[in-house]
Design a protein around this motif. Structure first.
Motif, PDB file in Angstrom:
ATOM      1  N   THR A 283       0.857  -1.173   0.000  1.00 22.88           N
ATOM      2  CA  THR A 283       0.000   0.000   0.000  1.00 22.88           C
ATOM      3  C   THR A 283       0.895   1.226   0.000  1.00 22.88           C
ATOM      4  OG1 THR A 283      -1.664   1.187   1.252  1.00 22.88           O
ATOM      5  CG2 THR A 283      -0.066  -0.007   2.526  1.00 22.88           C
ATOM      6  N   HIS A 284       0.358   2.358  -0.387  1.00 25.06           N
ATOM      7  CA  HIS A 284       1.087   3.561  -0.027  1.00 25.06           C
ATOM      8  C   HIS A 284       0.254   4.477   0.848  1.00 25.06           C
ATOM      9  CE1 HIS A 284       0.183   4.100  -4.473  1.00 25.06           C
ATOM     10  NE2 HIS A 284      -0.815   4.605  -3.826  1.00 25.06           N
ATOM     11  N   ILE A 285      -0.787   3.899   1.424  1.00 28.34           N
ATOM     12  CA  ILE A 285      -1.577   4.649   2.403  1.00 28.34           C
ATOM     13  C   ILE A 285      -1.007   4.323   3.777  1.00 28.34           C
ATOM     14  CG2 ILE A 285      -3.877   5.102   3.248  1.00 28.34           C
ATOM     15  CD1 ILE A 285      -4.858   3.650   0.683  1.00 28.34           C
ATOM     16  N   LEU A 286      -0.360   5.315   4.405  1.00 27.86           N
ATOM     17  CA  LEU A 286       0.368   5.025   5.636  1.00 27.86           C
ATOM     18  C   LEU A 286      -0.505   4.641   6.820  1.00 27.86           C
ATOM     19  CD1 LEU A 286       2.882   7.726   4.815  1.00 27.86           C
ATOM     20  CD2 LEU A 286       3.532   5.388   5.279  1.00 27.86           C
ATOM     21  N   PRO A 287      -1.624   5.343   7.044  1.00 27.59           N
ATOM     22  CA  PRO A 287      -2.456   4.938   8.181  1.00 27.59           C
ATOM     23  C   PRO A 287      -2.927   3.494   8.050  1.00 27.59           C
ATOM     24  CG  PRO A 287      -3.187   7.042   7.298  1.00 27.59           C
ATOM     25  CD  PRO A 287      -2.176   6.513   6.352  1.00 27.59           C
ATOM     26  N   GLU A 288      -3.056   3.055   6.813  1.00 25.59           N
ATOM     27  CA  GLU A 288      -3.514   1.690   6.598  1.00 25.59           C
ATOM     28  C   GLU A 288      -2.518   0.694   7.179  1.00 25.59           C
ATOM     29  OE1 GLU A 288      -5.667   0.689   3.191  1.00 25.59           O
ATOM     30  OE2 GLU A 288      -4.152  -0.727   2.556  1.00 25.59           O
ATOM     31  N   VAL A 289      -1.249   0.958   6.943  1.00 24.19           N
ATOM     32  CA  VAL A 289      -0.226   0.061   7.464  1.00 24.19           C
ATOM     33  C   VAL A 289      -0.287   0.034   8.973  1.00 24.19           C
ATOM     34  CG1 VAL A 289       2.180  -0.510   7.322  1.00 24.19           C
ATOM     35  CG2 VAL A 289       1.160   0.809   5.538  1.00 24.19           C
ATOM     36  N   GLU A 290      -0.410   1.220   9.570  1.00 26.20           N
ATOM     37  CA  GLU A 290      -0.455   1.266  11.026  1.00 26.20           C
ATOM     38  C   GLU A 290      -1.665   0.531  11.561  1.00 26.20           C
ATOM     39  OE1 GLU A 290       0.783   5.657  11.976  1.00 26.20           O
ATOM     40  OE2 GLU A 290       1.468   4.171  13.413  1.00 26.20           O
ATOM     41  N   ALA A 291      -2.781   0.634  10.824  1.00 21.85           N
ATOM     42  CA  ALA A 291      -4.024   0.041  11.309  1.00 21.85           C
ATOM     43  C   ALA A 291      -4.026  -1.472  11.141  1.00 21.85           C
ATOM     44  CB  ALA A 291      -5.215   0.645  10.578  1.00 21.85           C
ATOM     45  N   THR A 292      -3.378  -1.977  10.122  1.00 25.61           N
ATOM     46  CA  THR A 292      -3.524  -3.406   9.868  1.00 25.61           C
ATOM     47  C   THR A 292      -2.272  -4.245  10.084  1.00 25.61           C
ATOM     48  OG1 THR A 292      -3.371  -2.743   7.568  1.00 25.61           O
ATOM     49  CG2 THR A 292      -5.486  -3.541   8.292  1.00 25.61           C
ATOM     50  N   CYS A 293      -1.094  -3.669   9.920  1.00 23.52           N
ATOM     51  CA  CYS A 293       0.078  -4.542   9.830  1.00 23.52           C
ATOM     52  C   CYS A 293       0.792  -4.734  11.149  1.00 23.52           C
ATOM     53  CB  CYS A 293       1.051  -3.992   8.806  1.00 23.52           C
ATOM     54  SG  CYS A 293       0.312  -3.901   7.204  1.00 23.52           S
ATOM     55  N   ASP A 294       1.335  -5.945  11.326  1.00 26.43           N
ATOM     56  CA  ASP A 294       2.150  -6.217  12.501  1.00 26.43           C
ATOM     57  C   ASP A 294       3.570  -5.734  12.260  1.00 26.43           C
ATOM     58  OD1 ASP A 294       0.022  -7.657  13.622  1.00 26.43           O
ATOM     59  OD2 ASP A 294       0.547  -9.362  12.365  1.00 26.43           O
ATOM     60  N   ARG A 295       3.962  -5.794  11.007  1.00 26.63           N
ATOM     61  CA  ARG A 295       5.339  -5.461  10.692  1.00 26.63           C
ATOM     62  C   ARG A 295       5.357  -4.654   9.404  1.00 26.63           C
ATOM     63  NH1 ARG A 295       8.884 -10.251   9.276  1.00 26.63           N
ATOM     64  NH2 ARG A 295      10.287  -9.039   7.997  1.00 26.63           N
ATOM     65  N   ILE A 296       6.308  -3.761   9.296  1.00 29.46           N
ATOM     66  CA  ILE A 296       6.372  -2.907   8.120  1.00 29.46           C
ATOM     67  C   ILE A 296       7.719  -3.073   7.450  1.00 29.46           C
ATOM     68  CG2 ILE A 296       6.331  -0.526   7.310  1.00 29.46           C
ATOM     69  CD1 ILE A 296       4.646   0.109   9.781  1.00 29.46           C
ATOM     70  N   LEU A 297       7.666  -3.157   6.141  1.00 24.68           N
ATOM     71  CA  LEU A 297       8.879  -3.250   5.354  1.00 24.68           C
ATOM     72  C   LEU A 297       8.836  -2.083   4.380  1.00 24.68           C
ATOM     73  CD1 LEU A 297      10.813  -5.675   5.515  1.00 24.68           C
ATOM     74  CD2 LEU A 297       9.800  -6.505   3.433  1.00 24.68           C
ATOM     75  N   ILE A 298       9.795  -1.204   4.478  1.00 23.05           N
ATOM     76  CA  ILE A 298       9.803  -0.083   3.540  1.00 23.05           C
ATOM     77  C   ILE A 298      10.832  -0.361   2.455  1.00 23.05           C
ATOM     78  CG2 ILE A 298      10.101   2.406   3.267  1.00 23.05           C
ATOM     79  CD1 ILE A 298       9.194   2.800   6.068  1.00 23.05           C
ATOM     80  N   ILE A 299      10.389  -0.317   1.215  1.00 21.18           N
ATOM     81  CA  ILE A 299      11.305  -0.552   0.102  1.00 21.18           C
ATOM     82  C   ILE A 299      11.476   0.741  -0.666  1.00 21.18           C
ATOM     83  CG2 ILE A 299      11.849  -2.117  -1.770  1.00 21.18           C
ATOM     84  CD1 ILE A 299       9.791  -3.845  -1.124  1.00 21.18           C
ATOM     85  N   ASN A 300      12.685   0.970  -1.109  1.00 21.73           N
ATOM     86  CA  ASN A 300      12.927   2.099  -1.993  1.00 21.73           C
ATOM     87  C   ASN A 300      13.977   1.699  -3.002  1.00 21.73           C
ATOM     88  OD1 ASN A 300      12.566   4.722  -2.910  1.00 21.73           O
ATOM     89  ND2 ASN A 300      14.378   5.397  -1.803  1.00 21.73           N
ATOM     90  N   ASP A 301      13.736   1.980  -4.251  1.00 19.00           N
ATOM     91  CA  ASP A 301      14.680   1.635  -5.307  1.00 19.00           C
ATOM     92  C   ASP A 301      15.087   0.171  -5.283  1.00 19.00           C
ATOM     93  OD1 ASP A 301      14.907   3.781  -6.826  1.00 19.00           O
ATOM     94  OD2 ASP A 301      16.681   4.625  -5.869  1.00 19.00           O
ATOM     95  N   GLY A 302      14.127  -0.697  -5.000  1.00 18.52           N
ATOM     96  CA  GLY A 302      14.421  -2.119  -5.021  1.00 18.52           C
ATOM     97  C   GLY A 302      15.145  -2.645  -3.808  1.00 18.52           C
ATOM     98  N   LYS A 303      15.366  -1.796  -2.808  1.00 13.24           N
ATOM     99  CA  LYS A 303      16.079  -2.257  -1.610  1.00 13.24           C
ATOM    100  C   LYS A 303      15.217  -2.045  -0.384  1.00 13.24           C
ATOM    101  CE  LYS A 303      20.745  -1.222  -3.134  1.00 13.24           C
ATOM    102  NZ  LYS A 303      21.292   0.090  -3.449  1.00 13.24           N
ATOM    103  N   ILE A 304      15.449  -2.874   0.639  1.00  6.56           N
ATOM    104  CA  ILE A 304      14.744  -2.684   1.900  1.00  6.56           C
ATOM    105  C   ILE A 304      15.463  -1.597   2.681  1.00  6.56           C
ATOM    106  CG2 ILE A 304      14.126  -3.750   4.084  1.00  6.56           C
ATOM    107  CD1 ILE A 304      13.909  -6.382   2.623  1.00  6.56           C
ATOM    108  N   VAL A 305      14.735  -0.538   3.053  1.00  4.21           N
ATOM    109  CA  VAL A 305      15.379   0.531   3.801  1.00  4.21           C
ATOM    110  C   VAL A 305      14.952   0.527   5.266  1.00  4.21           C
ATOM    111  CG1 VAL A 305      15.895   2.059   1.889  1.00  4.21           C
ATOM    112  CG2 VAL A 305      13.667   2.177   2.964  1.00  4.21           C
ATOM    113  N   ALA A 306      13.889  -0.191   5.581  1.00  3.53           N
ATOM    114  CA  ALA A 306      13.489  -0.286   6.972  1.00  3.53           C
ATOM    115  C   ALA A 306      12.651  -1.538   7.175  1.00  3.53           C
ATOM    116  CB  ALA A 306      12.678   0.938   7.381  1.00  3.53           C
ATOM    117  N   ASP A 307      12.748  -2.108   8.357  1.00  7.65           N
ATOM    118  CA  ASP A 307      12.028  -3.339   8.643  1.00  7.65           C
ATOM    119  C   ASP A 307      11.728  -3.324  10.136  1.00  7.65           C
ATOM    120  OD1 ASP A 307      11.101  -5.838   9.043  1.00  7.65           O
ATOM    121  OD2 ASP A 307      12.792  -6.900   8.144  1.00  7.65           O
ATOM    122  N   GLY A 308      10.482  -3.360  10.504  1.00  7.99           N
ATOM    123  CA  GLY A 308      10.159  -3.376  11.932  1.00  7.99           C
ATOM    124  C   GLY A 308       8.704  -3.039  12.170  1.00  7.99           C
TER     125      GLY A 308
END
Lengths: 242, 313
Positions: B189-214
């Motif tokens: 998704t690119h709706i941020l509140p959605e991630v907060e509302a539904t996900c246990d864990r977040i993976l942020i990808i940028n340019d094909g790489k993982i930039v954050a995980d937690g």
């Protein structure tokens, strides 16, 4: 096998739901009926209890109708993106391609089955060569298989149905007459090769009532090649954004 | 079933759409895939679902490699692609039956599953219509229904709530949460509140790489090295206060919020007690603090930080 049938059944229902099937059946029966019974070198003009004129008409009408049937098979799914859903189900690319091939083949077989009254009528007029008629139908089915596989391949190349239709006609035209023409005008080895490639040569020999393994191998190998190439074209998604 | 992804790479020509990413997802976990457009979310999902072949790396699902037993594994995956492509000319029920059959559900169970999906996804009123006649929200429900029809262990949802109205979004999120208790869910998704509302864990990808995980909390903490504090300080001349704030050793940036009101926004340096310093300074100068609050960094800031930092480098 079951999966191929499930896919073919859905394609058939699309043919019928979208009226393509009815239009195609009516046009095919109308054309072939008109030229077999009423106009040109029809049965009454020839004065023989033979379906030769029907076969030569069907030879041309199917050539034009089949690309119209096959053009949407894969192109439409690629355009709308449904191909992604289909291929991520528990089916292989081959099953998808074969299912689509089968659906068009069954529709053509149905169209040919509707011409059986011609056979019954002709056989009641005079002494019909039953074997020859059976071979003629076999020839039409094999020829349809070849054009369906070509059409399917053309449809796998593009997401535009019109492009698929024209590509199929263009490739088909070579097999339909161009190779034959070339075979007639070129002598020697090259001429022989064109003669072997020409579909009309093989179709005529079958519809004369001679079933030669050479002809069968010819038809079947083009069908297999067309289906195989469609599968290859589908798998091209792995290397690009197709 | 768990998903384990190792060194996954996908190239489109010279461009690396997905560049050597590794992560794993466990059952009962909802993983949110976040990233700007073109970051490689969809491509990664296409590879996990078996639509596209990776150039390098492995995808292991339930201990088996996707390359070896793709067709058995596909049965365990439910996929809702981006833009939700459906056969518009087909009636809803026929389409669901078709999907159920393709996924190899026994003939006897097909109708039960279809009925259950119609109930869960709330498409009972529209079930006899053609898909093309449905509104976008209902189409999205049909898309979800076809993804879940074979009760897969893994659900891959590419932007599942686009085009839904707020009520439907809440419902679908609730549904995903419920499903996520026992299934392995990846949603992009690119709706941020959605991630907060539904996900246990977040993976942020940028340019094909993982930039954050937690988790969303841990990501927020990462970014919270420098707190932002809003203060209102009275009984003093605003430029004087401004200078005094700037001179504090624990403050990196000071900004006026409102010229009339003596409101300031202060950005503290990491690991310092900025609030205390401000208080002591005011006591010393006999100024009065009438407001002081910590402005929490939200996920949006984290996201913007992580995804633009890379681009500017």
């Amino acid at each position: 096998m079951k999966l191929i049938w499930i896919i073919a059944r859905r394609e058939l229902s699309v043919f019928f739901d979208s009226l393509i099937a009815y239009v195609m059946l009516i046009l095919f029966l109308g054309f072939s009926g008109f030229f077999t019974w009423l106009y040109g070198s029809d049965i009454f003009l020839i004065g023989q209890a033979s379906l030769r004129s029907f076969f030569s008409i069907a030879y041309w009408t199917l050539f034009f109708f089949i690309p119209a049937l096959t053009m949407r098979l894969l192109a439409e799914e690629k355009r709308s993106g449904t191909i992604e859903l289909l291929l991520t189900k528990a089916v292989t690319d081959r099953q998808v391609v074969l299912g689509k091939f089968l659906s068009a083949f069954l529709l053509i077989a149905l169209a040919l089955a509707f011409t059986l009254p011609y056979v019954i009528t002709v056989s009641s007029i005079g002494n019909m060569d039953t074997g020859g008629v059976l071979c003629g139908y076999l020839g039409l089915l094999l020829m349809s298989g070849v054009y369906i596989s070509i059409g399917l391949f053309a449809s796998s190349l593009t997401r535009n149905q019109i492009v698929a239709f024209l590509t199929a006609l263009f490739i088909g035209l070579f097999f339909h007459i161009i190779f034959n023409v070339l075979a007639g005008s070129i002598t020697g080895m090259t001429g022989k090769i064109f003669n072997i490639l020409s579909l009309s040569t093989h179709f005529e020999s079958i519809s004369r009532g001679v079933i030669d393994t050479k002809d069968l191998i010819y038809f079947l190998s083009i069908m297999v090649l067309g289906v195989f190439l469609s599968e290859v074209a589908l798998s091209k998604r792995n290397i690009g954004n197709a | 079933m768990d998903i384990k992804i190792e060194n996954l790479t996908k190239k489109f020509g010279a461009q690396r759409a997905v560049n050597n990413i590794s992560f794993d997802v466990k059952p009962g976990e909802i993983l949110g895939f976040l990233g700007p457009n073109g970051a490689g979310k969809t491509t990664t999902m296409k590879m996990i679902t078996g639509f596209m072949l990776q150039d390098e790396g492995t995808i292991i699902i339930g201990g088996e490699s996707m390359l070896d037993s793709e067709n058995d594994l596909k049965r365990n995956i439910g996929y809702l692609p981006e833009n939700n492509p459906l056969y518009l000319e087909m009636p809803v029920i026929d389409y669901l039956i078709y999907c159920a059959e393709l996924q190899g559900i026994n003939r006897g169970d097909v109708m039960n599953r279809v009925r259950e999906m119609v109930r869960i996804c709330g498409i009972n009123a529209e079930k006899h219509k053609k898909i093309g006649e449905l509104s976008k929200g209902y189409r999205q429900r049909v898309g979800l229904a076809q993804a879940m029809i074979h009760d897969p262990d893994i659900l891959i949802l590419d932007e599942p709530t686009t085009g839904l109205d707020p009520n439907q979004i809440v419902e679908i999120r609730k549904l995903i949460r419920e499903l996520g208790r026992e299934k392995t869910v990846i949603l992009s998704t690119h709706i941020l509140p959605e991630v907060e509302a539904t996900c246990d864990r977040i993976l942020i990808i940028n340019d094909g790489k993982i930039v954050a995980d937690g988790t969303s909390d841990s990501l927020r903490k990462q970014a919270q090295g420098h707190d932002i504090i809003g203060v209102k300080i009275e009984d003093g001349e605003k430029n004087k206060i401004f200078r005094a704030l700037q001179e504090l050793s624990s403050v990196s940036v000071v900004d006026f919020v409102d010229q009339q009101d003596n409101r300031f926004q202060v950005q503290g340096k990491p690991k310092t007690s900025t609030q205390r310093d401000i208080f002591n300074m005011c006591v010393k100068n006999k100024w009065i603090i009438t407001e002081m609050m910590l402005i929490e960094t939200n996920l949006e800031d984290v996201f913007r930080n992580l995804t633009t930092k890379i681009n500017s480098n």
